[in-house]
Every structure is written in structure tokens, then in C-alpha cells.
Motif scaffolding. Structure first.
Motif, PDB file in Angstrom:
ATOM      1  N   HIS A  25       0.721  -1.212  -0.674  1.00  0.00           N
ATOM      2  CA  HIS A  25      -0.050   0.165   0.062  1.00  0.00           C
ATOM      3  C   HIS A  25       0.219   1.154   0.051  1.00  0.00           C
ATOM      4  CE1 HIS A  25      -2.851   2.882   0.976  1.00  0.00           C
ATOM      5  NE2 HIS A  25      -4.726   1.812   0.541  1.00  0.00           N
ATOM      6  N   PRO A  26       0.912   1.927  -1.136  1.00  0.00           N
ATOM      7  CA  PRO A  26       1.587   3.330  -1.575  1.00  0.00           C
ATOM      8  C   PRO A  26       1.955   4.205  -0.323  1.00  0.00           C
ATOM      9  CG  PRO A  26       0.382   3.321  -2.494  1.00  0.00           C
ATOM     10  CD  PRO A  26      -0.575   1.832  -2.223  1.00  0.00           C
ATOM     11  N   PHE A  27       0.148   4.692   0.008  1.00  0.00           N
ATOM     12  CA  PHE A  27       0.101   6.133   1.079  1.00  0.00           C
ATOM     13  C   PHE A  27       0.704   5.017   2.766  1.00  0.00           C
ATOM     14  CE2 PHE A  27      -2.792   6.447  -1.402  1.00  0.00           C
ATOM     15  CZ  PHE A  27      -2.261   7.426  -2.600  1.00  0.00           C
ATOM     16  N   SER A 278      -0.794   0.102  -5.212  1.00  0.00           N
ATOM     17  CA  SER A 278      -0.794  -0.723  -4.360  1.00  0.00           C
ATOM     18  C   SER A 278      -0.652  -1.779  -5.745  1.00  0.00           C
ATOM     19  CB  SER A 278      -2.208  -1.277  -3.095  1.00  0.00           C
ATOM     20  OG  SER A 278      -2.836  -1.936  -3.408  1.00  0.00           O
ATOM     21  N   ASP A 279      -0.585  -3.012  -4.555  1.00  0.00           N
ATOM     22  CA  ASP A 279      -0.618  -4.494  -5.357  1.00  0.00           C
ATOM     23  C   ASP A 279      -1.675  -4.686  -6.535  1.00  0.00           C
ATOM     24  OD1 ASP A 279       2.156  -4.579  -5.237  1.00  0.00           O
ATOM     25  OD2 ASP A 279       2.296  -6.364  -3.687  1.00  0.00           O
ATOM     26  N   GLY A 305      -7.296   6.345 -15.102  1.00  0.00           N
ATOM     27  CA  GLY A 305      -7.083   5.516 -15.115  1.00  0.00           C
ATOM     28  C   GLY A 305      -7.657   4.008 -14.435  1.00  0.00           C
ATOM     29  N   ILE A 306      -8.620   4.416 -15.620  1.00  0.00           N
ATOM     30  CA  ILE A 306      -9.286   3.241 -16.005  1.00  0.00           C
ATOM     31  C   ILE A 306      -8.618   1.946 -16.998  1.00  0.00           C
ATOM     32  CG2 ILE A 306     -11.580   1.636 -16.471  1.00  0.00           C
ATOM     33  CD1 ILE A 306     -13.117   3.847 -15.573  1.00  0.00           C
ATOM     34  N   GLU A 307      -8.163   2.739 -17.352  1.00  0.00           N
ATOM     35  CA  GLU A 307      -7.027   2.422 -18.370  1.00  0.00           C
ATOM     36  C   GLU A 307      -5.727   1.512 -18.059  1.00  0.00           C
ATOM     37  OE1 GLU A 307      -8.363   3.995 -22.897  1.00  0.00           O
ATOM     38  OE2 GLU A 307      -6.290   4.728 -22.306  1.00  0.00           O
ATOM     39  N   PHE A 308      -5.151   2.127 -17.014  1.00  0.00           N
ATOM     40  CA  PHE A 308      -4.238   1.956 -15.827  1.00  0.00           C
ATOM     41  C   PHE A 308      -4.574   0.301 -15.424  1.00  0.00           C
ATOM     42  CE2 PHE A 308      -1.355   2.391 -13.191  1.00  0.00           C
ATOM     43  CZ  PHE A 308      -0.141   1.778 -13.616  1.00  0.00           C
ATOM     44  N   ALA A 309      -5.629   1.136 -14.572  1.00  0.00           N
ATOM     45  CA  ALA A 309      -5.680  -0.350 -13.941  1.00  0.00           C
ATOM     46  C   ALA A 309      -5.705  -1.942 -14.398  1.00  0.00           C
ATOM     47  CB  ALA A 309      -7.101  -0.292 -13.077  1.00  0.00           C
ATOM     48  N   LEU A 310      -6.709  -1.627 -15.477  1.00  0.00           N
ATOM     49  CA  LEU A 310      -6.403  -2.497 -16.256  1.00  0.00           C
ATOM     50  C   LEU A 310      -5.451  -3.340 -16.860  1.00  0.00           C
ATOM     51  CD1 LEU A 310     -10.179  -1.707 -18.520  1.00  0.00           C
ATOM     52  CD2 LEU A 310     -10.127  -3.656 -16.620  1.00  0.00           C
ATOM     53  N   GLU A 311      -4.372  -2.199 -17.730  1.00  0.00           N
ATOM     54  CA  GLU A 311      -2.652  -2.553 -18.428  1.00  0.00           C
ATOM     55  C   GLU A 311      -2.629  -3.593 -17.293  1.00  0.00           C
ATOM     56  OE1 GLU A 311      -1.646   0.585 -19.727  1.00  0.00           O
ATOM     57  OE2 GLU A 311      -3.014   0.644 -21.233  1.00  0.00           O
ATOM     58  N   GLN A 312      -2.602  -3.071 -15.573  1.00  0.00           N
ATOM     59  CA  GLN A 312      -1.766  -3.388 -15.053  1.00  0.00           C
ATOM     60  C   GLN A 312      -2.312  -4.880 -14.089  1.00  0.00           C
ATOM     61  OE1 GLN A 312       1.198  -2.251 -14.227  1.00  0.00           O
ATOM     62  NE2 GLN A 312       1.060  -1.354 -16.290  1.00  0.00           N
ATOM     63  N   GLY A 313      -3.769  -4.973 -14.346  1.00  0.00           N
ATOM     64  CA  GLY A 313      -4.216  -5.900 -13.863  1.00  0.00           C
ATOM     65  C   GLY A 313      -5.023  -5.773 -12.327  1.00  0.00           C
ATOM     66  N   LEU A 314      -5.690  -4.778 -12.313  1.00  0.00           N
ATOM     67  CA  LEU A 314      -5.535  -3.886 -10.580  1.00  0.00           C
ATOM     68  C   LEU A 314      -7.231  -3.843 -10.654  1.00  0.00           C
ATOM     69  CD1 LEU A 314      -4.051  -0.343 -10.454  1.00  0.00           C
ATOM     70  CD2 LEU A 314      -2.538  -3.058  -9.645  1.00  0.00           C
ATOM     71  N   LYS A 315      -7.292  -4.588  -9.461  1.00  0.00           N
ATOM     72  CA  LYS A 315      -8.445  -5.088  -8.775  1.00  0.00           C
ATOM     73  C   LYS A 315      -9.811  -3.841  -8.830  1.00  0.00           C
ATOM     74  CE  LYS A 315      -6.960  -9.504  -7.116  1.00  0.00           C
ATOM     75  NZ  LYS A 315      -6.549 -10.170  -6.199  1.00  0.00           N
TER      76      LYS A 315
END
Length: 380
Positions: A25-27, A278-279, A305-315
Motif C-alpha cells: 500500500h503506497p500511502f 498498490s499491488d 486511470g481505468i485503462e491503467f488499472a486494466l493494463e496492470q491487472g488491478l482490481k
């Protein structure tokens, strides 16, 4: 066991602290919290006094917690101004109070950082009992734990002496989408069309969006973003607590966890949004611009942000507090909670009534927000 409260997170070993941070968790990482302190973002100037908690067993750090003494309520996103006024009305001091949260960030996450092999409930009980006793000795009005994750909040909900407040945020969930088009296909036709139109307006305005991280963002990028950030707060007649030094320090310390989206036109940065991840989760935090362009805020802060989350497999994507306008863009209402323990005071009945009324309002708001769902099929 030995329990310490420290005035600087630098007094706690970085690797030992980070070993307790779940999901990267970055924060909550040591580097992020130390950058806030090193660059005076949390300081007497802004009413934040670090006194982080560290629990050692035979010299090994087994639990920790970000903790601040506060002399105001700024930067918390859980508003207790009426509580402070009530205390003042009977000659009691509401400040200082204690707050366990991420300064200036309404992001969910663990608040009790506990080594995985430990009995978490036992450690929570131990820490809370010790700090409650210390709070009374130090004459603070109370202790507020904000936006705890599901596990910590579930434990707090079971404690009879903690008051629970509710709010409604809006989060985006990756429901197995393979692309942005997959996400759009899950929306009602009208909502899908509106998002495509908003994205087209940005393209037609000659704006190019660039995603940067701590490695690829230049000094000029951070200088420009800091200018955007400062301008946003100045226009709202609010207090800008972060600064260029902080942004660059975090980018250097956590380069892989920074997402800086810069909007460029004619080769110049004209707007930007800053996110961290985060991961599993993307967190949107700050936005600013020097040119007003139709739908650019939605593109830079949400769709990129949504595109990035999809590319990185974020939930999940937490874009920040408030804003029903997020619903039409695929963000779903979520009930958030915070927990509050108060030292002896004369407002037991009043606070109980306030919390009951507030919860009813939030529940109704949540229900009405669900009715505005842009999705073709019901959400779980």
C-alpha cells in the motif's frame, strides 16, 4: 513487549515498517510517510504532529500504526466540526485529538500494521488498551481511526466503546474486463455513448495524454504538476499542504507506484492528475490544470486511470472522496466507515442520535446512488 510512540517515522527502521504493510500500500509505506514529514507537509504549520506507534517483541517490530496528534480537522475527510463546537460550547477542549489515517487522503487501507504470524485481534486489543489509557493521561479528546480496511473495521465495529460513522464513496471495480471496450460494453448504451463522446472531445481539442511514473517524469513535469496543484487549491480558497519537494521525493522513493497523467497540447503540459497504486488498487489523488477543456478532467482522472488499472491487472480504483458524477462513468457507490473513541464527555446521547441520523442519510444516499447505476446488469 515494548511499545514506543515516536515523533518521526525515521526513528523506525524502514524495512521493518514496510514488512508490515500489506498489498504494498503506497500511502502506508515508510517512504511516503517520511516524505510528508521531511517536506513539512505534516508539521506544526498544518496542525499534524506525528507520534507513530511501534510495538517490539525481543527487539523485532511486530506491529505499527501511523498516528498523529491534531490541532485542527483539516485534511481528514471525516468532518467533525460540529463535534468541536459542542466541546467548546461547554468549555472543553476538543483539540488536541488523535487521528490514525493517511494525511490528506481518504483512501482505505489497514490501520493496524501487524506481522502476519501474530494474533491480530490480540495485538489490536493490546494496542488499543494501551493507547486509550495514554490518551486519558495526555488529555486528548479522543482517537479517530479513518477509512480502515475491512479486517480492521470489522474488529472496530465489534468494540462497544467505539462510535462508528458512515459515508459513501465511489469505486470502480475490474470485473474481469480485458480492455476499456470490454468495460464500456458492460454499460447501458446511452452511458457508453456519453463516455465515448467525452473522450472524443479531448482528442478533438488537440490534447495528448501521457502516462508517467517516477522514472519517466521529468523535473519539468513535477514543476508543472505542482503549479497545477497549487492553482487548484488557490481557486478553492483552500490550503495546499503538499509541495514539489514532496512529489519528487515520493516519485524517487516509489517510482513504480506513481502514476502521473499529463495532458499536453502544442508540446506543453496544460493539466495533470496524480495517482498511486498498490499491488491491487489504484488511488486517484490530485488534479489541476491551466487550461479549461471540455471533459479533460474526466479523461485525466478517470478514464486514463481505468485503462491503467486494466493494463496492470488491478482490481479496484478509488478515485477520491465524493462526487455523484462518478456514477455515470462506471464508479459504484460503496459505504465507508470510520471509528471514533472519545474520552469522557457529556454528549453520549447527542452523539448517538447524530450518528443514527447520519447513517440514515448515508443509507438513503447510497440507495439513491445505486438506482443511478450505468450498468446494463445489476451489480452484486
Amino acid at each position: 513487549m515494548e511499545l514506543h510512540l515516536v515523533r518521526q517515522i525515521a526513528e523506525i527502521d524502514r524495512q521493518a515498517w514496510n514488512s508490515l504493510v500489506a498489498d504494498n500500500h503506497p500511502f502506508l509505506r515508510h517512504e511516503f510517510l517520511q516524505a510528508l514529514e521531511d517536506h513539512q507537509c505534516v508539521s506544526a504549520k498544518f496542525g499534524w504532529y506525528p507520534q507513530h506507534l511501534a510495538l517490539y517483541h525481543h527487539g523485532r517490530l511486530i506491529a505499527a500504526m501511523p498516528l498523529y496528534a491534531k490541532t485542527n480537522s483539516y485534511g481528514e475527510f471525516v468532518f467533525d466540526h460540529s463535534w468541536a463546537q459542542a466541546w467548546q460550547s461547554v468549555g472543553l477542549s476538543y483539540f488536541p485529538k488523535w487521528v490514525t489515517s493517511v494525511p490528506y487522503a481518504p483512501v482505505t487501507g489497514p490501520r493496524f500494521l501487524i506481522a502476519s504470524e501474530q494474533d491480530a485481534d490480540h495485538i489490536r486489543t493490546l494496542l488499543v488498551q494501551h493507547l486509550q489509557k495514554l490518551a486519558i493521561e495526555q488529555q486528548v479528546s479522543g482517537w479517530h481511526i479513518l477509512f480502515a480496511d475491512t479486517l480492521d473495521q470489522a474488529w472496530l465495529n465489534q468494540q462497544d466503546d467505539w462510535l462508528i460513522r458512515h459515508d459513501c464513496h465511489f469505486h470502480w471495480y475490474n470485473r474481469g474486463y480485458q480492455s476499456f471496450d470490454d468495460f464500456l460494453a458492460d454499460l447501458k448504451p446511452k452511458k457508453r455513448k456519453n463516455i465515448k463522446q467525452e473522450r472524443r472531445k479531448v482528442v478533438d481539442a488537440g490534447v495528448n495524454l501521457v502516462r508517467l511514473n517516477g522514472y519517466t517524469a521529468s523535473d519539468q513535469d513535477w514543476q508543472d504538476f505542482n503549479r497545477f496543484y497549487q492553482k487548484t487549491f488557490a481557486e478553492k480558497h483552500s490550503l495546499a499542504t503538499l509541495n514539489r519537494g514532496f512529489f519528487q521525493a515520493v516519485a524517487k522513493a516509489l517510482p513504480d507506484q506513481v502514476l502521473l497523467v499529463m495532458a499536453q497540447r502544442d508540446g506543453k503540459n496544460i493539466a495533470g492528475s496524480l495517482m498511486f497504486h498498490s499491488d491491487s488498487t489504484l488511488f486517484g489523488r490530485h488534479w489541476g490544470c491551466v487550461e479549461e477543456i471540455n471533459s479533460l478532467h474526466f479523461e485525466a482522472c478517470y478514464y486514463q486511470g481505468i485503462e491503467f488499472a486494466l493494463e496492470q491487472g488491478l482490481k479496484r480504483f478509488e478515485p477520491g472522496a465524493g462526487g455523484e458524477h462518478k456514477i455515470a462513468r462506471g464508479f459504484e457507490p460503496v459505504i465507508s466507515q470510520s471509528a471514533h473513541w472519545m474520552t469522557p464527555h457529556p454528549f453520549d446521547e447527542g452523539l448517538a442520535a447524530f450518528l443514527q441520523q447520519e447513517k440514515a442519510m448515508i443509507d438513503d444516499y447510497f440507495y439513491q446512488s445505486c438506482l443511478q447505476s450505468p450498468f446494463s446488469s445489476p451489480r452484486e
